[in-house]
Scaffold this motif. Structure first.
Motif, PDB file in Angstrom:
ATOM      1  N   ARG A 220       0.690  -1.063   0.116  1.00 56.81           N
ATOM      2  CA  ARG A 220      -0.142  -0.003   0.133  1.00 56.81           C
ATOM      3  C   ARG A 220       0.862   1.306   0.116  1.00 56.81           C
ATOM      4  O   ARG A 220       1.680   1.273   0.547  1.00 56.81           O
ATOM      5  CB  ARG A 220      -0.805   0.123   1.358  1.00 56.81           C
ATOM      6  CG  ARG A 220      -2.166  -0.874   1.084  1.00 56.81           C
ATOM      7  CD  ARG A 220      -3.045  -0.648   2.263  1.00 56.81           C
ATOM      8  NE  ARG A 220      -3.726  -2.101   2.556  1.00 56.81           N
ATOM      9  CZ  ARG A 220      -3.971  -2.373   3.738  1.00 56.81           C
ATOM     10  NH1 ARG A 220      -3.888  -1.623   4.902  1.00 56.81           N
ATOM     11  NH2 ARG A 220      -4.355  -3.675   4.190  1.00 56.81           N
TER      12      ARG A 220
ATOM     13  N   ARG B  26       3.454  -1.059  -8.052  1.00 53.59           N
ATOM     14  CA  ARG B  26       3.424  -0.427  -6.800  1.00 53.59           C
ATOM     15  C   ARG B  26       5.105  -0.278  -6.227  1.00 53.59           C
ATOM     16  O   ARG B  26       5.355   0.767  -5.523  1.00 53.59           O
ATOM     17  CB  ARG B  26       3.056  -1.325  -5.604  1.00 53.59           C
ATOM     18  CG  ARG B  26       1.580  -1.546  -5.766  1.00 53.59           C
ATOM     19  CD  ARG B  26       0.696  -0.394  -5.357  1.00 53.59           C
ATOM     20  NE  ARG B  26      -0.617  -0.525  -5.589  1.00 53.59           N
ATOM     21  CZ  ARG B  26      -1.578  -1.219  -4.949  1.00 53.59           C
ATOM     22  NH1 ARG B  26      -1.032  -1.942  -4.145  1.00 53.59           N
ATOM     23  NH2 ARG B  26      -2.756  -1.181  -5.275  1.00 53.59           N
TER      24      ARG B  26
ATOM     25  N   SER C  57      -0.084  -2.720  -1.391  1.00 51.54           N
ATOM     26  CA  SER C  57      -1.062  -1.722  -0.812  1.00 51.54           C
ATOM     27  C   SER C  57      -2.407  -2.068  -1.538  1.00 51.54           C
ATOM     28  O   SER C  57      -2.755  -2.155  -2.548  1.00 51.54           O
ATOM     29  CB  SER C  57      -0.842  -0.365  -1.392  1.00 51.54           C
ATOM     30  OG  SER C  57      -0.516  -0.144  -2.580  1.00 51.54           O
TER      31      SER C  57
END
Lengths: 1041, 162
Positions: free
Chosen positions: A487, A536, A696
Motif C-alpha cells: 500500500r 507499486r 497496498s
C-alpha cells in the motif's frame, strides 16, 4: 570621605533587603520578570559600592534569585569578597551564596584557597564550621589537594562540632583528591571510636560511603564495626553499619555467621529485612484504611525488602504470591512498580497465564505511559525468562504480543517485535498461527501507525512483514498480504521497516507464483501479481532511504524480467522460489564451536599475507616520493614499519566491529569465546533470506484473537491431561502392584505440560538432528555438619520430549553430525501440535546413563561427588558431551572458575561404540534434610556414518530409569559407618559399600539379617527431619526389593 | 548520599532548593518542576517514596517526600540511605524549623530562606547527614544567631552615631 560614608549609609536605608525583595516579587505577580530585572540592576549597583554590608545584602538577595532560576555567576567575585569579610554575619552569607552557585568550573574559586585556609584555622569555631559547610558544596580537586592537610588537622580539633564536620568533608576530599585517602585513613579509623557520638556517626557515614564503592578494602574494619553495632544506640549509625555489613558479607561468609549469632535482636541486615516484610504482611492482611499512609510506607518497604530476599531465597517470597498480586491493584504507583519487580520471580507454568492476564488488565487501565511501558516490559520479561521456560502455549503468547501492539505511544515496539521474531523462528509449531496473526497486523497497519508517525509501535510491522515473508508458505491468502504490504501508505514508515517490506514482498511474490503456476488456469493471476509489483514498487525506488531504494530497484527489475518470461508462458515459479530457498533454523550461541575444523584448514593462517614491507611496495613508494627533497627517503623508511603495525591494528579493529555487528544480528551465530573458529561460515545461516514485500490493497479486517481464550483452553487441556495421567497411573499401579512416590503427590510444577516446545537448546547446530533424552537425578545431600547424606537418584520415568530437526545432507563429507540434547524436561503430551515429538520407537537412545555412586566429600562436608557412567550403546562415535545441571536452591554443580552459572561442563572423554566410561561431577549442597531431584541436560554429538538415511535420526526416547537409594549401615565399631547403596537400574541391582566420614550425627543400626527376612533399624539423629526422610527412604527401598 | 533537598508549595513555587551536585540554573528549575509534577499528583494517603524522576532520578535514586500543610519537603537520595531514616530526618527538619521560627508557616520560609539554609546546613553537609539530634542542631543555630546579633549591634551603633 566622611561624606561618602554618610551618603552610603543613607543609601542603605533605602536599599531593599531580602524581605523587601520577596515582598516586591509577590506584589508584582503580573510582571515578575520585569521587576526582577530591575532588582538585578539595583543589585549590580549595590555590588559596586565599597560598603561590605551593602554588598552582603546584595549577595543575599542574589542567593534568593538563584533559587528562582536566575544565573548569578556574574557576581562570583563579589561573593568571594563577601566570604572574606571578617564578620561572621557576612561571611555566612558569602559562603551560603558560594555553596549555592559555585561549581568546579567557576574560575574565581582558586582565589578562595587562602581565605578558606584562614577561616579553617580561625579561633572562632563557627567561622571554621561555616567554611567547612561551604567547602563541602564546592570543593574542587585543586582545593582538595591544597586543603587536605588543614582539614586533616581539624579532624582532631578539640571541639566535636568541628571534628564531625571535618570528618564528613573528608569524604568529599577523597572523591576529588583520592591520593589523600591513604594518609587520612588511619585517623578516620580512629574517629570511629571518638567519644562524641556525632563524630562517630560522621566517621561511620564516611566509611560506609567509601565501602559502597569498594567493599573489599574495608573488610579489615569489620570487627570495629561489629563492636560499634553492639554498643551504639544511634539508629542512624546502626542503619549505616547494617548497610555496610550488607556489602561486606558477600565477601566474607564467616562474617554472616558471626553477625547472626550474638545479635538476633539486633540486626543482621537480612533479619531486619525479614522483619520489615513481616510487618508489611501484617499490614497487608489487616488492610486498615485509616492509618493508610503509614501502612503504605510499610507496604512499600516490605516489597522492597522482598525483592532483596527474592534474589537469595525465592521460595520464601513465592509463598506470598497472592499478597503481592493484591499489591498490583494498589492505587499507589510506587507500590505497584515494586510489586511488578517481584512478580518476575514468582511466575510458574501454572500461574503465568493468570498473572499475565492480570497485568494485561492493568495495561488497559494504566494512565501515564511510564507505568504502562513498565508493565509492557515486565510482561515480556516474565514470559520470556529462561528461554520461555514458563510458557505452555505459544499461541497464547503470540496473542498477548499482538494485543500489546494496540497500546498507543509505547516506546517498546522493538521489544515486541524482537519477541515475535524470536518466537516465530524458534517455535516451529507456532509458525502457521503466527503468520496468520502477522498478516492481520499488516492488514491493519494503519491502526498502528495511525496518527503519530514516530509511534514506536510501528516497529512491530518490521517483525510482522518479515515473518509473513519468511514463512509465507503458511499464509492463507498470500496475495492479500502482498497487497497489504505494498500500500502507498507504507512509504510513510521508517526506512528500515520499508526495506523489510520490500524484501518480503519479493518473498511473497515467489510464494504466490508457486501457488498459482501449479494450476495453469491461474496464470493470469500470476501475471497480475507481477503487474501489481511493477505498479507499486516505483514508490519505493524513489525512497530517500538508500536501503529501500536499492532493494526496491533490484526487485523491480527482477519482476519485470519475470513478467517478460511469463508472457512467453515460461514457468518461472521454481527459479523464483530458489531465490529464497532454505529453511531457517534457530542456532544456539555456542553452536559454532561444535563445527569441527576441516582437516588441512588452518584458521590462523593468513589468507592474504599482511602487507609487509615487500620490495615492490617499497619501490612504489620510493618512486612516488622521488623528486621530493632528501627528507622524503627518510620519511618512507619511517613509515614502513609503522605501516604493518597500523594494518594489524586496523584488522583487529575491523574484526571487532564485525564481531559486534554479528553479535547484534539475530540471524548470526553469536560470537563464542573461541573467537578463532568464528570465522568459519555457517552454511545454514547463509541462505536465510531477508525479504520484504509491500502491498497496498484494501484489506479485510479479520477479528484478532483474544488471548483470554487460551487461558480457558489451557485449563481444559490441563484437566484432560490430569485425567489421562490418572488413568495411566492407575493402570500402572495395578500392573506393578506397587506405588510410585512421584505419582502420589499433588499436581506439581512438572506435571504441567507445554503445548509447544521452544527450540531452545543450548548446543544446537544448524543442519543437525537432535533428540532429547531426559534424565533426572534426585539427590539428597550431605551437610556441613558432616552428616552422612542420604541420597536418592531417580530417573524421570515420564515420557520424554524429543526435539528433532531435519537432517540436511549436503553431501560434502562422509560424515554427518548429529547433535543430541539430553534434557530433563517434563513429560510432553504427544500432541499433534508439536512437531518435536518423535513417535518412532525404532532406535534406542544411543547413550545409557547411570548414576553409579554418590559420595560425600570427606574434606568438605557440603560437597557431594556424583559418579556417572556413560555407556555408548549405539554403533556410532559419541563425542563432545556436555553435562549441565540447573542449579537449584539447595544444590549447585561446581563449575570451573570463571564459568557462568549456566555453562555446562565438558565430559572429559569421547565414547567409541560400546564403550562406557565414568565421569564425576561435584555438587555443593546446602541442606541434606530433604531429598532432592536434580534436573540436568546432557548434550552430545553422534557421528553417524554417511550411509544413514535421514530417517534414522528419529530417535525415540527410551527413558532410563535409575533409582538410587542410599541407606546407612553401621559396622561393628559403631562410629565408623558404612553406607549401603541400593541401585535399581533398568535391569540390574547393585550394592555399593562405602566407608563414610568419621563423625556423623546420624546413627543407624539396621541388622539386615537376611535369614529370617526381617530387618530392624535403629536410628539416632539430632535432626528429626533428616531422620524421618532417611527412614522413609529405607522403607521404600526395602519394600521394593 | 542525599542528592538534593527541595521545598516547594502546593503550587510548585520553590521555597528552598539545595543541590549537592552541580546543575545549571535551568536544569535545577526543570528538576523542581518535574519533581513537583511527580509528587503533587499523588494522593494524600499513599506511600512517601517515589521512583522515576528522569533528571535527578536514574534508577539508583529515589524521592522521599512529606507533605505538611502547604509545603512539600522532598529529599532525593541514592540507595545508601535508608528510606525510613530519611523520613525521620524530614520530620526532624520540620520540627527544628518549628522550634526556630515558633510555629513555622510557609511565610517564614518565604521571607527567611537564608535562615532555613543555615538550619539545614547544621543537619546535612555536602549531601551527608551531619546531625540528627534536634537539640544539638538548635543549640548550634542559636549560638550562631547570637553571634550574628552581637556583630550587628556593634556594627549598627557607630552608623547610628553618624
Amino acid at each position: 570621605m566622611a561624606l561618602k560614608i554618610v551618603k552610603g549609609s543613607i543609601d542603605r536605608m533605602f536599599d531593599k533587603n531580602l524581605q523587601d525583595l520577596v515582598r516586591g516579587i509577590r506584589n508584582h505577580k503580573e510582571d515578575e520578570a520585569k521587576y526582577i530585572s530591575t532588582c538585578i540592576d539595583e543589585i549590580k549597583q549595590e555590588l559596586k559600592q565599597d560598603n561590605i554590608a551593602v554588598k552582603s545584602n546584595a549577595v543575599c538577595k542574589l542567593t534568593y534569585l538563584q533559587m528562582l532560576g536566575y544565573d548569578v555567576s556574574w557576581a562570583a567575585f563579589n561573593i568571594v569578597e563577601v566570604m572574606s569579610s571578617s564578620k561572621f554575619t557576612y561571611k555566612r552569607i558569602g559562603y551560603l551564596a558560594a555553596s549555592q552557585c559555585f561549581h568546579e568550573s567557576t574560575d574565581v574559586i582558586m582565589l578562595t584557597t587562602n581565605q578558606i585556609r584562614k577561616d579553617l584555622s580561625s579561633p572562632n569555631q563557627y567561622d571554621t564550621g561555616v567554611a567547612l559547610t561551604g567547602l563541602s558544596c564546592f570543593v574542587t580537586p585543586d582545593l582538595a589537594r591544597d586543603l587536605a592537610n588543614d582539614i586533616m588537622t581539624l579532624m582532631s580539633h578539640t571541639k566535636p562540632y568541628i571534628r564531625k564536620k571535618a570528618v564528613l568533608i573528608m569524604y568529599k576530599v577523597f572523591l576529588k583528591y583520592p591520593e589523600s585517602l591513604r594518609p587520612a585513613f588511619p585517623r578516620m579509623k580512629e574517629k570511629l571510636e571518638d567519644p562524641d557520638p556525632g563524630v562517630q556517626s560522621a566517621a561511620v557515614n564516611v566509611i560506609c560511603e567509601l565501602a559502597r564503592r569498594n567493599p573489599k578494602n574495608y573488610l579489615s574494619l569489620a570487627p570495629l564495626f561489629f563492636k560499634l553495632m553492639t554498643s551504639s544506640t544511634n539508629n542512624w549509625v546502626l542503619i549505616k553499619i547494617i548497610k555496610l555489613f550488607g556489602a561486606l558479607t558477600p565477601l566474607e561468609p564467616r562474617l554472616g555467621k558471626k553477625l547472626i549469632e550474638p545479635l538476633t535482636n539486633l540486626i543482621h541486615s537480612r533479619i531486619l529485612l525479614c522483619l520489615s516484610s513481616v510487618a508489611v504482611l501484617i499490614s497487608l492482611s489487616s488492610g486498615m484504611p485509616n492509618h493508610s499512609a503509614s501502612i503504605q510506607v510499610m507496604k512499600y518497604l516490605g516489597l522492597l525488602a522482598m525483592s532483596k530476599i527474592l534474589k537469595t531465597h525465592p521460595k520464601s517470597v513465592q509463598s506470598h504470591k497472592d499478597l503481592i498480586l493484591q499489591c498490583l491493584d494498589d492505587k499507589d504507583e510506587s507500590i505497584r512498580l515494586r510489586a511488578l519487580d517481584l512478580l518476575y520471580g514468582m511466575v510458574s507454568k501454572k500461574n503465568l497465564m493468570e498473572i499475565v492476564k492480570k497485568l494485561m488488565l492493568h495495561v488497559d487501565k494504566a494512565e501515564g505511559t511510564t507505568y504502562r511501558d513498565e508493565l509492557l516490559t515486565k510482561i515480556i520479561d516474565i514470559c520470556s525468562q529462561s528461554n520461555y521456560q514458563y510458557i505452555t502455549n505459544f499461541e497464547w503468547y503470540i496473542s498477548i504480543l499482538v494485543e500489546l501492539t494496540r497500546l498507543e505511544g509505547t516506546r517498546h515496539g522493538h521489544l515486541i517485535a524482537s519477541q515475535m521474531l524470536d518466537v516465530a523462528i524458534r517455535v516451529k509449531a507456532i509458525r502457521a498461527f503466527a503468520v496468520a496473526q502477522m498478516a492481520t497486523l499488516l492488514d491493519n497497519a494503519h491502526l498502528l501507525t495511525g496518527n503519530t508517525q514516530h509511534n514506536g509501535i510501528c516497529e512491530v510491522l518490521y517483525a510482522a512483514a518479515w515473518i509473513c515473508g519468511e514463512f509465507s508458505e503458511h499464509l492463507e491468502d498470500p496475495m492479500a498480504t502482498l497487497e497489504a504490504m505494498l500500500r502507498p501508505k507504507v512509504a510513510t514508515l521508517p526506512g528500515h521497516i520499508q526495506a523489510v517490506y520490500v524484501q518480503n514482498a519479493a518473498k511473497l511474490f515467489s510464494t504466490v507464483l508457486r501457488g498459482q503456476e501449479g494450476a495453469p488456469a491461474d496464470s493470469k493471476v500470476a501475471q497480475e501479481t507481477s503487474q501489481l509489483l511493477i505498479d507499486r514498487l516505483p514508490v519505493f525506488v524513489q525512497s530517500a532511504n538508500l536501503e529501500v531504494q536499492e532493494r526496491a530497484s533490484c526487485i523491480l527489475q527482477l519482476v519485470k524480467y519475470i513478467q517478460k518470461l511469463q508472457q512467453k508462458d515460461v514457468e518461472v515459479a521454481e527459479e523464483v522460489t530458489a531465490l529464497f530457498a532454505g529453511e531457517l533454523n534457530p542456532v544456539a550461541p555456542k553452536a559454532q564451536k561444535k563445527v569441527p575444523v576441516p582437516e588441512g584448514l588452518d584458521l590462523d593462517a593468513w589468507i592474504n599475507e599482511p602487507p609487509s614491507g615487500s620490495e615492490s611496495e617499497d619501490e612504489g613508494r620510493k618512486t612516488k616520493t622521488k623528486g621530493k627533497a632528501v627528507f622524503a627517503k627518510e620519511e618512507s623508511r619511517h613509515t614502513k614499519p609503522r605501516y604493518t603495525e597500523v594494518d594489524e591494528k586496523e584488522l583487529a579493529k575491523r574484526r571487532e566491529v564485525r564481531k559486534a555487528e554479528q553479535a547484534n544480528n539475530p540471524f548470526y551465530i553469536k560470537a563464542s569465546p573461541s573467537s578463532q573458529k568464528v570465522y568459519q561460515e555457517a552454511v545454514g545461516v547463509e541462505h536465510i533470506p531477508v525479504v520484504q514485500i509491500d502491498l497496498s490493497v484494501p484489506l479485510k479486517v479479520p477479528g484478532m484473537p483474544m488471548s483470554d481464550q487460551y487461558v480457558k483452553q489451557e485449563e481444559e487441556r490441563r484437566e484432560k491431561n490430569k485425567a489421562d495421567r490418572k488413568k495411566k497411573d492407575k493402570k500402572k499401579r495395578r500392573e506393578k502392584g506397587r506405588q510410585r512416590r512421584g505419582d502420589s503427590g499433588p499436581e506439581s510444577e512438572e506435571d504441567i505440560t507445554p503445548a509447544h516446545m521452544v527450540d531452545i537448546v543450548t548446543e544446537e547446530m544448524p543442519e543437525t538432528a537432535l533428540y532429547t533424552i531426559p534424565c533426572l537425578f534426585p539427590s539428597q545431600k550431605s551437610s556441613k555438619h558432616k552428616k552422612k547424606k542420604q541420597k536418592k537418584e531417580e530417573k524421570d520415568k515420564k515420557k520424554k520430549k524429543h526435539q528433532h530437526h531435519h537432517h540436511h545432507s549436503d553431501g560434502a563429507g562422509d560424515e554427518s553430525v548429529q547433535n543430541g540434547t539430553v534434557e530433563e524436561e517434563e513429560p510432553l503430551p504427544v500432541s499433534k501440535q508439536s512437531p518435536f515429538i518423535l513417535s518412532t520407537q525404532s532406535n534406542p537412545c544411543p547413550l545409557d546413563i547411570q548414576v553409579c555412586d554418590i559420595q560425600g566429600n570427606l574434606h568438605d562436608g557440603s560437597q557431594v561427588v556424583v559418579s556417572v557412567i556413560f555407556e555408548n550403546k549405539c554403533d556410532s562415535f559419541i563425542k563432545s558431551m556436555e553435562f549441565n545441571v540447573m542449579d537449584s536452591l539447595n544444590s549447585k554443580l561446581q563449575r570451573p572458575e570463571g564459568a557462568g552459572p549456566h555453562d555446562s561442563l565438558t565430559v572429559p572423554f569421547q565414547l567409541p561404540p560400546g564403550i562406557s566410561n565414568e565421569a564425576r561431577f561435584i555438587f555443593s549442597m546446602q541442606s541434606i534434610v530433604m531429598p532432592q531431584k536434580l534436573k540436568g541436560t546432557l548434550t552430545f554429538i553422534v557421528k553417524v556414518s554417511w550411509s544413514c538415511s535421514p530417517q534414522s535420526t528419529h530417535i525415540p526416547h527410551y527413558p532410563n530409569q535409575i533409582e538410587v537409594y542410599l541407606s546407612r549401615v553401621p559396622n561393628t565399631t559403631g562410629v565408623d559407618l558404612t553406607i549401603k547403596c541400593l541401585l535399581t537400574g533398568s535391569n540390574q541391582q547393585y550394592l555399593l559399600l562405602r566407608h563414610p566420614c568419621n563423625i556423623c550425627p546420624l546413627c543407624m543400626c539396621p541388622c539386615p539379617s537376611q535369614a529370617d527376612q526381617t530387618v530392624s533399624i535403629d536410628a539416632k539423629c539430632d535432626e528429626p527431619g533428616l531422620l524421618g526422610n532417611v527412614l522413609d527412604e529405607i522403607k521404600l527401598t526395602f519394600s521394593q526389593c | 548520599m542525599i542528592k538534593a533537598i527541595l521545598i516547594f508549595n502546593n503550587h510548585g513555587k520553590p521555597r528552598l532548593s539545595k543541590f549537592y551536585e552541580h546543575y545549571s540554573e535551568d536544569t535545577e528549575q526543570q528538576i523542581i518542576r518535574e519533581t513537583f509534577h511527580l509528587v503533587s499528583k499523588r494522593d494524600e494517603n499513599v506511600c512517601n517514596f517515589l521512583e522515576g524522576g528522569m533528571l535527578i532520578g536514574g534508577s539508583e535514586n529515589k524521592l522521599i517526600y512529606r507533605h505538611y500543610a502547604t509545603l512539600y519537603f522532598v529529599f532525593c537520595v541514592d540507595s545508601s540511605e535508608s528510606e525510613l531514616g530519611i523520613l525521620d530526618l524530614i520530620q526532624v527538619f520540620v520540627e527544628t524549623l518549628d522550634k526556630c521560627f515558633e510555629n513555622v508557616c510557609e511565610l517564614d520560609l518565604i521571607f527567611h530562606v537564608d535562615k532555613v539554609h543555615n538550619i539545614l546546613a547544621e543537619m546535612v553537609m555536602g549531601g551527608m547527614v551531619l546531625e540528627t539530634n534536634m537539640n544539638e542542631i538548635i543549640t548550634q543555630v542559636d549560638a550562631q544567631n547570637k553571634m550574628e546579633k552581637s556583630e550587628t549591634f556593634i556594627f549598627q551603633s557607630p552608623r547610628q552615631d553618624r
